[in-house]
Scaffold this active site. Structure first.
Site: not given
Lengths: 157, 525
Positions: B364, B390-392
């Protein structure tokens, strides 16, 4: 996972054995009888078959015996050009049987023809050749129509 | 009797339907059932069957081909096991497992094959056949995540923002509010739905109790969320094969919206149960087992599922050429859609290093980690902000929120560190005391009751107060009260400012400061 490979290998071994001893047809019939009716085995069992079952037992492969026998039956039929045909009709129909024999006679293969009377078909016939089925019965056609009506109108008919 | 005749029963319509019906007889390939056990059948024959193909047993039970072996196939049953017997004939259908999807599916509860199970009758309207298993869109058909998906939860929208097309994992022990978080997110989409920018939601319940699913549907209905939501349910009493297919069904429904240019959100609740169902099927099919007895391809199971969440490129001519497009969707494709996935994973005693959790974490684009200790302290939603990421999603966050909450995460981390140190001594210097006070109050602000999502504008306004230390004169136990008063005041007299904040502009902060002063003055009297 490897059931298929085991079945094919043992089936091929049995086929080679019976081809060598020349008792192929008898063994084939007995195996077929065993598969159709496992509770009453044919008496006396062929020597080749007894040996084979002993081998399965000592190798601990009796669990797979149904797969192995099925594989042997198929391989034997393929090797000897035998076609297994099963005909289902509503009433016995010798004319249809003869016509089917004529159709397949041209292929030069041996036929094992079995017939069955089944009034549930309403009409028409079901012809099974090896593992392919031609279902030309009235009951099947009614079912096809029903499914198409459900698909088209989106309502259970 | 006239009233019983439907418009679709006019003779010409019936005639047209009948004309399309064919009864031509064709050769069919069949096999025989050799063995049936626990929802799996071994079939002799079917030499030309394809992997994933639907097969039909006598009596109408369907199955899916899973194992292709030399002269036999292993298939999972999609119906009752006891209806299938040894020696039965099995027929190939030539179709891949799929379900029918349409607009009228919204508000319905369906099983993984698309059959309604809510007792409201057949699903009407135009339906499109979507395959359960489908390749994810390739690189050229995608676009980076750029629009936000508002969850309505202050702690997520501010510190762990989610973008449309993202895959954000919700992970935590049992009873930490994982489902509640997902449901809140679905409920929060109502605002967008009413405004005409809908995010269609799909809630996939895997291996849950029937009563739990009924409760969730009732909750969604009560909050008006069923208008734009589809529930896919495979309860604990359904065969393992259906539990295994349920998330794929959810993805297929989501793809219908995604590929027709709309936005969709799919919640897989939960993937640990799906992995268990898949393990069951695999073990019965005698596939070799690996770590924790899961089959070797359990990673692929989740990665191919979650890859189907995507933001589709906005160029129409490129999107039309999307790979692996089902025949039924051709000509209907619209660019710019998205499918956001919120998979849920249940950990055992907080162990995130178990097999399935590590797999899904690595697949994810970030995770929201829920902790039972926080939950028990009354800090709900019990999100551990420190290890949630939250990476993006940052790229998709609204400018106003980004500016206001930019330092919130670091501030809270600093506060947590100081808090653990300050336990040892009572006298702290002024700066430390201020940081501690601000941190405690911000923590209070992040507490949010269930089923009360907050619009973005209000979130930005109240967090502005928190991060700028405007609440330093309010006692900690009156922070919640202040929040209510402040938001009421803003809603009644400064709706335009709230709307502007929600749209991303940061104007009107001076008004906020003035209002805060007057409210504090009123509270201290």
């Amino acid at each position: 996972m490897s059931t298929g490979i085991i079945a094919a290998r043992y089936g091929r071994a049995l086929l080679k054995l019976v081809t060598g001893t020349g008792r192929g047809r008898q063994v084939y019939d007995q195996v077929q009888a065993l598969m159709d009716n496992p509770q009453t085995p044919p008496e006396p069992l062929e020597d080749d078959l007894v040996k084979f079952i002993a081998l399965l037992s000592s190798n601990g492969r009796l669990d797979e015996v149904r797969y192995i026998f099925n594989s042997f039956l198929r391989q034997y039929r393929e090797a000897n050009g035998i076609r297994k045909i099963h005909l289902k009709t509503v009433v016995p129909s010798p004319e249809l049987e003869d016509r089917i024999r004529d159709v397949f006679a041209g292929e030069g293969s041996e036929l094992i023809l079995s017939t069955e009377v089944d009034s549930d078909l309403i009409g028409g016939f079901v012809l099974q050749v090896d593992d392919r089925v031609l279902d030309a019965s009235v009951s099947r056609q009614l079912e096809i129509i029903r499914n198409q009506l459900i698909e088209k109108t989106n309502r259970i008919v | 009797m006239v009233q019983n005749i439907k418009a679709s029963e006019i003779s010409d319509v019936l005639l047209a339907q009948l004309k399309g019906i064919t009864t031509s007889v064709e050769w069919e390939e069949t096999g025989k059932v050799l063995q049936v056990s626990d929802g799996v059948a071994h079939i002799y024959g079917l030499m030309h069957a394809e992997a994933g193909e639907l097969i039909e047993f006598e009596g109408g039970v369907m199955g899916v081909v899973m194992n292709l072996e030399q002269d036999n196939v292993g298939a999972v049953l999609l119906g009752q096991t006891d209806l299938v017997k040894e020696g039965m004939t099995v027929r190939r259908t030539g179709r891949i497992a799929s379900l029918m999807v349409g607009e009228k599916m919204l508000g319905r509860v369906v099983d993984p094959l698309g059959n309604p199970i809510d007792g409201l009758g057949k699903i009407e309207g135009e339906l499109v056949q979507m395959p359960l298993e489908r390749k994810a869109p390739g690189v050229i058909f995608r676009q980076p995540v750029s629009e936000p998906l508002q969850t309505g939860l202050k702690s997520i929208d501010s510190m762990i923002p989610i973008g449309r097309g993202q895959r954000e994992l919700i992970i935590g022990d049992r009873q930490t509010g994982k489902t509640a978080l997902a449901i809140d997110t679905i409920i929060n989409q109502r605002e967008g739905f009413l405004k005409g920018d809908p995010v269609y939601c799909i809630y996939v319940a895997v291996g849950q109790k029937g009563s739990t699913v009924a409760n969730i549907v009732e909750t969604l209905r009560m909050h008006g969320a069923m208008d734009y939501t589809i529930v896919v349910s495979a309860t604990a009493s359904d065969p393992a094969s259906l539990q295994y297919y349920a998330p794929f069904a959810g993805a297929a429904i989501g793809e219908y919206f995604r590929d027709t240019g709309r936005h969709a959100l799919v919640v897989y609740d939960d993937l640990s149960k799906q992995a268990v169902a898949y393990r069951e099927v695999s073990l019965i099919l005698r596939r070799p087992s690996g770590r924790e007895a899961y089959p070797g391809d359990v990673f692929y199971l989740h990665s191919r599922l979650l890859e189907r969440a995507a933001k589709i490129i906005s160029q129409q001519e490129v999107a039309e050429k999307m790979n692996d497009l089902p025949e039924s969707l051709k000509g209907k494709v619209k660019a710019g859609g998205s499918l956001t996935a919120l998979p849920v994973i249940e950990t055992q005693a907080g162990d995130v290093s178990a097999y399935i959790p590590t797999n899904v974490i690595s697949i994810t684009d970030g995770q929201i980690y829920l902790e039972s200790s926080l939950f028990n302290e009354g800090f709900r939603p019990a999100i551990n902000v420190g290890i949630s990421v939250s990476r993006v999603g940052g790229a998709a966050q609204r400018k106003s929120m980004k500016k206001v909450a930019g330092t919130l995460k670091i501030d809270q981390a600093q506060y947590n560190e100081l808090e653990s140190f300050s336990k040892f001594s009572s006298d702290v210097d002024k700066v430390t005391a201020m940081t501690l006070d601000k941190g405690r109050k911000n923590n209070q602000l992040l507490i949010q009751p269930q089923f009360s999502p907050m619009p973005l504008g209000e979130q930005v306004a109240i967090l502005y107060c928190g991060t700028n230390g405007l609440m330093k004169d309010i006692p900690i136990d009156r922070v919640q009260e202040f929040q209510t008063l402040f938001l009421d005041r803003m809603r009644s007299s400064h709706r335009d400012i709230l709307d502007a904040l929600g749209e991303g502009s940061l104007e009107g902060t001076d008004v906020i400061e003035k209002e805060v002063q007057s409210i504090i003055a009123g509270m201290t009297v």
